[in-house]
Design a protein around this motif. Sequence first.
Motif, PDB file in Angstrom:
ATOM      1  N   SER A 238      89.121  59.892 146.668  1.00 25.15           N
ATOM      2  CA  SER A 238      89.412  61.333 146.726  1.00 25.15           C
ATOM      3  C   SER A 238      88.831  62.066 145.515  1.00 25.15           C
ATOM      4  O   SER A 238      88.594  63.266 145.568  1.00 25.15           O
ATOM      5  N   GLU A 239      88.574  61.319 144.445  1.00 28.77           N
ATOM      6  CA  GLU A 239      87.959  61.902 143.251  1.00 28.77           C
ATOM      7  C   GLU A 239      86.432  61.789 143.282  1.00 28.77           C
ATOM      8  O   GLU A 239      85.758  62.132 142.326  1.00 28.77           O
ATOM      9  N   GLY A 240      85.901  61.237 144.407  1.00 30.73           N
ATOM     10  CA  GLY A 240      84.452  61.172 144.578  1.00 30.73           C
ATOM     11  C   GLY A 240      83.814  59.872 144.129  1.00 30.73           C
ATOM     12  O   GLY A 240      82.592  59.799 144.008  1.00 30.73           O
TER      13      GLY A 240
ATOM     14  N   LYS B 178      85.818  64.634 153.828  1.00 30.95           N
ATOM     15  CA  LYS B 178      87.198  65.109 153.652  1.00 30.95           C
ATOM     16  C   LYS B 178      87.921  64.325 152.546  1.00 30.95           C
ATOM     17  O   LYS B 178      89.142  64.304 152.495  1.00 30.95           O
ATOM     18  N   ARG B 179      87.171  63.674 151.680  1.00 38.27           N
ATOM     19  CA  ARG B 179      87.760  62.791 150.674  1.00 38.27           C
ATOM     20  C   ARG B 179      88.784  63.499 149.785  1.00 38.27           C
ATOM     21  O   ARG B 179      89.767  62.896 149.374  1.00 38.27           O
ATOM     22  N   LYS B 180      88.558  64.767 149.486  1.00 36.44           N
ATOM     23  CA  LYS B 180      89.479  65.498 148.603  1.00 36.44           C
ATOM     24  C   LYS B 180      90.845  65.713 149.247  1.00 36.44           C
ATOM     25  O   LYS B 180      91.827  65.942 148.563  1.00 36.44           O
ATOM     26  N   ASP B 181      90.902  65.634 150.576  1.00 37.41           N
ATOM     27  CA  ASP B 181      92.161  65.844 151.300  1.00 37.41           C
ATOM     28  C   ASP B 181      92.947  64.554 151.523  1.00 37.41           C
ATOM     29  O   ASP B 181      94.043  64.594 152.072  1.00 37.41           O
TER      30      ASP B 181
END
Length: 190
Positions: A13-15, A59-62
């Motif tokens: 989620s942090e890339g 959508k990784r940040k979600d």
Amino acid sequence: MIENEQQLVKNLSEGNIIAFNSLFKEYSGRLYRFAIGYLKSEAESEELVQEVFTRIWEKRKDLKQELSFKSYLFTISFNIIRKHFRTRAYFSEYLRSGIHEEQDIHTSREINYDSLFHYVKKLADKLPERRKEIFTMSRFDGQNIKEIAEQLRISHKTVENQLTEALKYIRKNLKKENIPFLLFFILFIA
């Protein structure tokens, strides 16, 4: 693995691409076997795995690390498979109906995804600003009603109503141009 998975999801989620690759290695084989059980096609199953992980990356940040990543993956996969079968069923019905044979062959050849996409985009530009924004988020950005409602801080019902009105307008204009609605349906609704 669960605790490690939660950390991987947090890192993703942090890339973090390494976390993404680790999750891909862990689940891509299972996802492929799941898909091939339904699709019965190696190529379509490989495409499904790619599509699922592309969506995960986008959508990784979600992502929520406390939720089951495995369940999330398989839910996305199942929804893509359902959409695939719905589209296949509509297309088969279209071919069986014989409607396509009645259309001018020249016109049918000229209609392709790109031209339809640009035409629909032009029509969308003519919508009232909020309706255009909602339609774009839904049909071009792939967001669902809940996501749109939360992002715009409006009710689900408002989003649904605006989408319904936008689709009515676009269908009406496609009909005027004699563009097959089924093609529009497959590309933008199903």
